[in-house]
Design a protein around this motif. Structure first.
Motif, mmCIF file in Angstrom:
data_model
loop_
_atom_site.group_PDB
_atom_site.id
_atom_site.type_symbol
_atom_site.label_atom_id
_atom_site.label_comp_id
_atom_site.label_asym_id
_atom_site.label_seq_id
_atom_site.Cartn_x
_atom_site.Cartn_y
_atom_site.Cartn_z
ATOM 1 N N ARG A 53 25.761 -12.522 -47.817
ATOM 2 C CA ARG A 53 26.227 -11.212 -48.270
ATOM 3 C C ARG A 53 27.758 -11.233 -48.346
ATOM 4 N NH1 ARG A 53 24.002 -6.149 -48.113
ATOM 5 N NH2 ARG A 53 22.428 -6.780 -46.582
ATOM 6 N N LYS A 54 28.294 -11.149 -49.556
ATOM 7 C CA LYS A 54 29.733 -10.978 -49.726
ATOM 8 C C LYS A 54 30.044 -9.487 -49.671
ATOM 9 C CE LYS A 54 30.422 -15.139 -52.508
ATOM 10 N NZ LYS A 54 30.892 -15.695 -53.808
ATOM 11 N N PHE A 55 31.214 -9.142 -49.153
ATOM 12 C CA PHE A 55 31.499 -7.721 -48.945
ATOM 13 C C PHE A 55 32.988 -7.427 -49.089
ATOM 14 C CE2 PHE A 55 31.738 -9.818 -44.812
ATOM 15 C CZ PHE A 55 32.947 -9.360 -44.319
ATOM 16 N N ASN A 56 33.289 -6.154 -49.236
ATOM 17 C CA ASN A 56 34.649 -5.652 -49.060
ATOM 18 C C ASN A 56 34.577 -4.226 -48.544
ATOM 19 O OD1 ASN A 56 34.540 -3.710 -51.143
ATOM 20 N ND2 ASN A 56 35.558 -5.012 -52.615
ATOM 21 N N SER A 57 35.717 -3.675 -48.163
ATOM 22 C CA SER A 57 35.763 -2.302 -47.659
ATOM 23 C C SER A 57 37.159 -1.735 -47.889
ATOM 24 C CB SER A 57 35.423 -2.254 -46.162
ATOM 25 O OG SER A 57 36.403 -2.943 -45.405
ATOM 26 N N TYR A 58 37.227 -0.421 -47.961
ATOM 27 C CA TYR A 58 38.508 0.259 -48.152
ATOM 28 C C TYR A 58 38.554 1.472 -47.228
ATOM 29 C CZ TYR A 58 42.190 3.055 -50.333
ATOM 30 O OH TYR A 58 43.317 3.806 -50.558
ATOM 31 N N ASP A 59 39.572 1.534 -46.377
ATOM 32 C CA ASP A 59 39.738 2.636 -45.430
ATOM 33 C C ASP A 59 41.090 3.307 -45.629
ATOM 34 O OD1 ASP A 59 37.359 1.748 -44.412
ATOM 35 O OD2 ASP A 59 38.235 0.831 -42.619
ATOM 36 N N ILE A 60 41.097 4.623 -45.511
ATOM 37 C CA ILE A 60 42.338 5.415 -45.496
ATOM 38 C C ILE A 60 42.471 5.964 -44.085
ATOM 39 C CG2 ILE A 60 43.596 7.330 -46.549
ATOM 40 C CD1 ILE A 60 41.637 7.111 -48.929
ATOM 41 N N VAL A 61 43.586 5.644 -43.417
ATOM 42 C CA VAL A 61 43.711 5.917 -41.984
ATOM 43 C C VAL A 61 44.920 6.807 -41.697
ATOM 44 C CG1 VAL A 61 43.886 4.891 -39.688
ATOM 45 C CG2 VAL A 61 42.678 3.661 -41.507
ATOM 46 N N ASP A 62 44.692 7.808 -40.865
ATOM 47 C CA ASP A 62 45.759 8.685 -40.358
ATOM 48 C C ASP A 62 45.774 8.529 -38.838
ATOM 49 O OD1 ASP A 62 47.394 10.762 -39.462
ATOM 50 O OD2 ASP A 62 46.756 12.134 -41.044
ATOM 51 N N THR A 63 46.691 7.724 -38.318
ATOM 52 C CA THR A 63 46.735 7.456 -36.879
ATOM 53 C C THR A 63 47.228 8.658 -36.083
ATOM 54 O OG1 THR A 63 48.969 6.511 -37.077
ATOM 55 C CG2 THR A 63 47.091 4.996 -37.254
ATOM 56 N N ARG A 64 47.942 9.558 -36.726
ATOM 57 C CA ARG A 64 48.426 10.763 -36.035
ATOM 58 C C ARG A 64 47.247 11.604 -35.569
ATOM 59 N NH1 ARG A 64 49.407 15.772 -38.393
ATOM 60 N NH2 ARG A 64 48.983 14.762 -40.390
ATOM 61 N N GLN A 65 46.201 11.650 -36.363
ATOM 62 C CA GLN A 65 45.004 12.414 -36.013
ATOM 63 C C GLN A 65 43.864 11.524 -35.525
ATOM 64 O OE1 GLN A 65 44.014 14.698 -39.512
ATOM 65 N NE2 GLN A 65 45.522 16.284 -39.034
ATOM 66 N N ASN A 66 44.091 10.220 -35.540
ATOM 67 C CA ASN A 66 43.054 9.265 -35.140
ATOM 68 C C ASN A 66 41.781 9.451 -35.974
ATOM 69 O OD1 ASN A 66 42.053 7.108 -33.641
ATOM 70 N ND2 ASN A 66 41.157 8.443 -32.095
ATOM 71 N N LYS A 67 41.967 9.581 -37.293
ATOM 72 C CA LYS A 67 40.842 9.779 -38.208
ATOM 73 C C LYS A 67 41.005 8.864 -39.414
ATOM 74 C CE LYS A 67 39.909 14.604 -36.995
ATOM 75 N NZ LYS A 67 39.797 15.995 -37.498
ATOM 76 N N ASP A 68 39.861 8.563 -40.062
ATOM 77 C CA ASP A 68 39.916 7.736 -41.255
ATOM 78 C C ASP A 68 38.761 8.072 -42.183
ATOM 79 O OD1 ASP A 68 37.782 6.702 -39.892
ATOM 80 O OD2 ASP A 68 38.605 4.693 -39.634
ATOM 81 N N ILE A 69 38.862 7.593 -43.417
ATOM 82 C CA ILE A 69 37.792 7.685 -44.407
ATOM 83 C C ILE A 69 37.379 6.258 -44.726
ATOM 84 C CG2 ILE A 69 37.111 8.464 -46.697
ATOM 85 C CD1 ILE A 69 39.384 10.500 -46.579
ATOM 86 N N LYS A 70 36.110 5.930 -44.495
ATOM 87 C CA LYS A 70 35.619 4.565 -44.688
ATOM 88 C C LYS A 70 34.782 4.496 -45.963
ATOM 89 C CE LYS A 70 35.180 3.833 -39.658
ATOM 90 N NZ LYS A 70 36.306 2.919 -39.456
#
Length: 345
Positions: A53-70
């Motif tokens: 299984r080949k894969f990739n991923s993209y995350d947007i991270v806001d460390t100030r709020q300790n939240k991300d979009i995966k």
């Protein structure tokens, strides 16, 4: 006439210089392997059955709020076969419909994944050429809230597409006693435990884009990413890296191989905001590469699992925010080596 003779001499000199440089490079690539640690089976035909299984991923991270979009694509698990002989290798994988039945759950992903991992005795070269279209949100509860996630377990974004082109290289210092090829190409055999320091670098270009904002407007917390919304991101980065690899061998045949490199450098990120503004900024770049293998190896047989992943962490112009893009491959292999009566070449 004199100019033509001069030009001809320059061309001859350039050709001889290039040939000499190439010959010196090929000589440098050669190594004297310690046969007490590494057995060379490149003169045998290495035949394998595998699942991958080949894969990739993209995350947007806001460390100030300790939240991300995966964001994740729906990449299939392919089944195939392949072989290696000398410096030649070929693998053919197939997407079997009865194995991959998750299009309704995760959406459909169209992709072209040409990632290649080249294992030489002194060098490891990774090439990534990926084009994916069709993603889903892998953590909807954290992004949209429980009520929304119950109705939409994996929100799909068929409009999001990504393009990633990267080249990474690592120099293997202890090439006489440590083999990357044993667990990954299966045309060598690591007979005793050994490790090596690594040093190298990489360069990557990543583009992620959607028809609408990559930061959805219906977030549970609208202050995420300072309430900035963009529909496209271009990242150009380069890093220098160091690391270490080690293969543990138990009772001559069972092995666990682990490798980790970390890189530090810079990136130039261009964000296309929904307001029409385009931002261009430099930021820190942190990359890492992980390789892990576990299994059984002997002169005739090999069975093992392999994992390779490269992660690019790109700082954005907004305080305490960054983007993460990862690419890699997971594989299960069953291998049989055959001795030829006569060498092919």
């Amino acid at each position: 006439m004199v100019k033509r003779i001069f030009l001809f001499c320059c061309l001859i000199w350039f050709a001889l210089t290039q040939a000499k440089a190439q010959s010196a490079f090929l000589t440098w690539l050669k190594t004297e392997t310690d046969t007490n640690y590494v057995k060379d089976y490149t003169d045998k035909v290495t035949f394998r059955l595998y699942g991958s299984r080949k894969f990739n991923s993209y995350d947007i991270v806001d460390t100030r709020q300790n939240k991300d979009i995966k964001y994740r694509p729906n990449s299939p698990f392919n089944i195939g076969f392949g072989a290696n002989y000398k410096f030649l290798g070929l693998n053919l994988g197939f997407n079997l419909p009865f194995v991959n039945k998750h299009n309704d759950k995760y959406g459909k992903t169209k992709y072209l994944d040409l990632q290649t991992h080249i294992y030489l005795r002194k060098l490891v070269v990774d090439f990534y050429g990926q084009s994916y279209k069709g993603y889903y949100v892998a953590n909807p509860t954290e992004v949209f809230g429980k009520a929304y996630a119950l109705q939409n377990p994996y929100p799909q974004r068929p409009d999001i597409k990504s393009l990633a082109i990267g080249l990474a290289g690592q120099y293997v210092f202890n090439d006489k006693r440590f083999s990357y090829r044993a667990p990954n190409l299966q045309n060598e055999y690591q007979a005793k435990s050994a490790g090596s320091f690594l040093a190298g670098g990489d360069v990557f270009y990543v583009q992620v884009a959607g028809d609408s904002s990559l930061v959805p407007s219906n977030l549970a917390d609208t202050s995420f990413l300072h309430d900035i919304h963009y529909y496209k991101s271009n990242i150009m980065s380069t890093t220098a890296s160091v690391g270490y690899a080690y293969t543990f061998v138990y009772k001559a045949h069972w092995f666990l191989s682990l490798s980790l490199t970390g890189g530090l450098g810079i990136n130039r990120t261009k964000l296309f905001l929904e307001s029409g503004i385009i931002t261009r900024d430099f930021g820190w770049q942190i990359n890492n590469n992980i390789r892990a293998s576990l299994g059984y190896n002997s002169p005739k047989y090999f069975a093992g699992i392999h994992y390779v992943a490269n992660t690019n962490r790109s700082e954005m112009s907004l305080p305490n925010t960054f983007q993460t893009f990862s690419a890699g491959n997971f594989r299960v292999s069953m291998v049989r080596r055959f001795t030829l009566k006569h060498k092919l070449f």
